[in-house]
Design a protein around this motif. Sequence first.
Motif, PDB file in Angstrom:
ATOM      1  N   ASP A  30       0.848  -1.221  -0.177  1.00 44.67           N
ATOM      2  CA  ASP A  30       0.171  -0.052  -0.027  1.00 44.67           C
ATOM      3  C   ASP A  30       0.880   1.254   0.108  1.00 44.67           C
ATOM      4  OD1 ASP A  30       0.978   0.348   2.579  1.00 44.67           O
ATOM      5  OD2 ASP A  30      -1.044  -0.232   3.502  1.00 44.67           O
ATOM      6  N   VAL A  32       1.670   3.122   2.468  1.00 40.11           N
ATOM      7  CA  VAL A  32       2.584   3.191   3.519  1.00 40.11           C
ATOM      8  C   VAL A  32       3.895   2.789   3.277  1.00 40.11           C
ATOM      9  CG1 VAL A  32       2.820   2.451   5.904  1.00 40.11           C
ATOM     10  CG2 VAL A  32       0.775   3.348   5.125  1.00 40.11           C
ATOM     11  N   ARG A 124       6.362  -0.087  10.071  1.00 36.21           N
ATOM     12  CA  ARG A 124       5.072   0.141   9.638  1.00 36.21           C
ATOM     13  C   ARG A 124       4.392   0.125  11.288  1.00 36.21           C
ATOM     14  NH1 ARG A 124       1.924  -0.944   4.723  1.00 36.21           N
ATOM     15  NH2 ARG A 124       0.508  -0.800   6.340  1.00 36.21           N
ATOM     16  N   ALA A 153       2.537   5.644   8.407  1.00 31.64           N
ATOM     17  CA  ALA A 153       1.350   4.980   8.617  1.00 31.64           C
ATOM     18  C   ALA A 153       0.245   5.816   7.866  1.00 31.64           C
ATOM     19  CB  ALA A 153       1.088   5.069  10.249  1.00 31.64           C
ATOM     20  N   ARG A 154      -1.054   5.319   7.992  1.00 30.86           N
ATOM     21  CA  ARG A 154      -2.100   6.009   7.267  1.00 30.86           C
ATOM     22  C   ARG A 154      -2.187   7.344   8.068  1.00 30.86           C
ATOM     23  NH1 ARG A 154      -6.495   1.345   7.107  1.00 30.86           N
ATOM     24  NH2 ARG A 154      -5.874   1.449   9.286  1.00 30.86           N
ATOM     25  N   ARG A 156      -4.935   8.781   8.807  1.00 30.59           N
ATOM     26  CA  ARG A 156      -5.906   8.678  10.068  1.00 30.59           C
ATOM     27  C   ARG A 156      -5.295   8.116  11.146  1.00 30.59           C
ATOM     28  NH1 ARG A 156      -9.704   4.255   6.962  1.00 30.59           N
ATOM     29  NH2 ARG A 156      -8.636   2.431   7.677  1.00 30.59           N
ATOM     30  N   ASP A 157      -4.460   7.466  11.129  1.00 26.24           N
ATOM     31  CA  ASP A 157      -3.610   6.526  12.305  1.00 26.24           C
ATOM     32  C   ASP A 157      -2.652   7.290  13.191  1.00 26.24           C
ATOM     33  OD1 ASP A 157      -5.516   4.480  11.798  1.00 26.24           O
ATOM     34  OD2 ASP A 157      -3.820   3.417  10.304  1.00 26.24           O
ATOM     35  N   THR A 178       0.508  15.203   4.770  1.00 27.25           N
ATOM     36  CA  THR A 178       0.118  14.038   4.244  1.00 27.25           C
ATOM     37  C   THR A 178       0.504  13.841   2.604  1.00 27.25           C
ATOM     38  OG1 THR A 178      -2.052  14.135   5.801  1.00 27.25           O
ATOM     39  CG2 THR A 178      -2.000  12.803   3.772  1.00 27.25           C
ATOM     40  N   ARG A 180      -0.675  10.998  -0.198  1.00 32.17           N
ATOM     41  CA  ARG A 180      -1.272   9.997  -0.590  1.00 32.17           C
ATOM     42  C   ARG A 180      -2.270   9.346   0.761  1.00 32.17           C
ATOM     43  NH1 ARG A 180       1.991   5.644  -3.900  1.00 32.17           N
ATOM     44  NH2 ARG A 180      -0.256   5.044  -4.002  1.00 32.17           N
ATOM     45  N   LYS A 181      -2.503  10.144   1.266  1.00 30.31           N
ATOM     46  CA  LYS A 181      -3.326   9.800   2.639  1.00 30.31           C
ATOM     47  C   LYS A 181      -2.445   8.875   3.775  1.00 30.31           C
ATOM     48  CE  LYS A 181      -7.711   9.208   0.264  1.00 30.31           C
ATOM     49  NZ  LYS A 181      -8.884   8.436   0.003  1.00 30.31           N
ATOM     50  N   CYS A 182      -1.043   9.076   3.624  1.00 27.38           N
ATOM     51  CA  CYS A 182      -0.238   8.797   4.518  1.00 27.38           C
ATOM     52  C   CYS A 182       0.631   9.631   5.153  1.00 27.38           C
ATOM     53  CB  CYS A 182       0.749   7.584   3.929  1.00 27.38           C
ATOM     54  SG  CYS A 182      -0.230   6.129   3.396  1.00 27.38           S
ATOM     55  N   ASP A 325      -5.799  -4.781   8.629  1.00 24.53           N
ATOM     56  CA  ASP A 325      -6.789  -4.065   8.768  1.00 24.53           C
ATOM     57  C   ASP A 325      -7.887  -4.295   7.732  1.00 24.53           C
ATOM     58  OD1 ASP A 325      -5.522  -2.142  10.382  1.00 24.53           O
ATOM     59  OD2 ASP A 325      -4.260  -1.355   8.968  1.00 24.53           O
TER      60      ASP A 325
END
Length: 388
Positions: A30, A32, A124, A153-154, A156-157, A178, A180-182, A325
């Motif tokens: 992914d 991450v 990770r 990490a993502r 959101r985490d 951020t 790519r959402k990471c 996940d």
Amino acid sequence: MNTHFTLAGIHLQLKRWPTDTDFVNLQAWDAVDELLLSAALKRLASNQLSVSQPVLVLNDQFGALSCLLLARYPQLQLVHVSDSLVSQQACKANLQLNQLPTQQVQWLDSLAPLPDSFALVLMRIPRDHGYLAYQLNLLGAKLQHGDQLLVAARARDIHKNLLLLFHNTLGPTSASLTQRKCRYLQTSLATPRHAPQSDWPKSWPLEQTGLTLVNHANVFSGERLDIGARFFLQHLPTTEPEQRLVDLGCGNGVLGLSALVANPALQVLFSDESAMAVASAKLSVAQSLPALLEQCTFSQDDGLSQLADQSVDWVLCNPPFHQQDTITSHLARQMFHDAWRVLKPGGRLRIVANRHLPYGQQLSALFGGVRCLASQKKFVILESERRK
């Protein structure tokens, strides 16, 4: 399923593990992984790191991190650290699939000591923050400077409490913007740092039983009994003397331990793919029923692959419905098939499950029948018998 992974001009084929699953649109990597690898390749290419020291890879889910590093640097020494046997099997399979040098990798489980020195750490962030704290404590005793550590990490985490955990364990930590959402984390190691302290493993009494349960950091329900297991304990089977029972996906061993209390002549196998779970189950038996420890076997296994056909009388299971996940039914399905294989004719599988999951239909199709022994608002107790 997309299996073609390309990064920095390197082309790999990567598969999730096990390969015959219901992951229709999911990959074995992914964003991450890509963020960590891009940073690691830049660091290694800068010649600021000694490639004579190993690179430490923590929580590599399916081998994307390890495979790409070895594809770029075939002589690199890697140390692959994971609590999950399935993750390590996936990494080994993907290394072989891409004809990469598996002999360059040292495989460590989550309870093994880390090497004394290393050039770089790729991490990770694990899903369980108790396990994260445990890993950070281990790293804190070994890290020499903050730029050795690459963490992602993502987005959101990554939140205030996570940054505080890094700050309290290693030193001041900030998150990147951020991508790519990471996001990745940057840590400046505090000097001097306190000696690492760990709250794990934790021991706690199982109320109204006189038993003590022990949990290492990455074991589900670390300080109290989860509600599914609590319901299952009200509906354990009546076993015969010297029968053989498997606590499949044992966690801290509460089901097998409770079955031993009811029948001290029972032979019990505690099996889990988590190294910390197997160690926790062994400690739970050792603290609660030390005289019966010799009647127990403890096995880190992918399902029941190491167990002979038609060799047990009972299998008890509280099956998971996620892998890392990802919500999935394939883990439970594998457990049911393994249970059918190892059960003797007349042997029985008994499970607890969220009532909305389709386990009843799966068991009926596999075993030729299923019984609902008990139900409540959230859970059901199901049982199937191997007839031949």
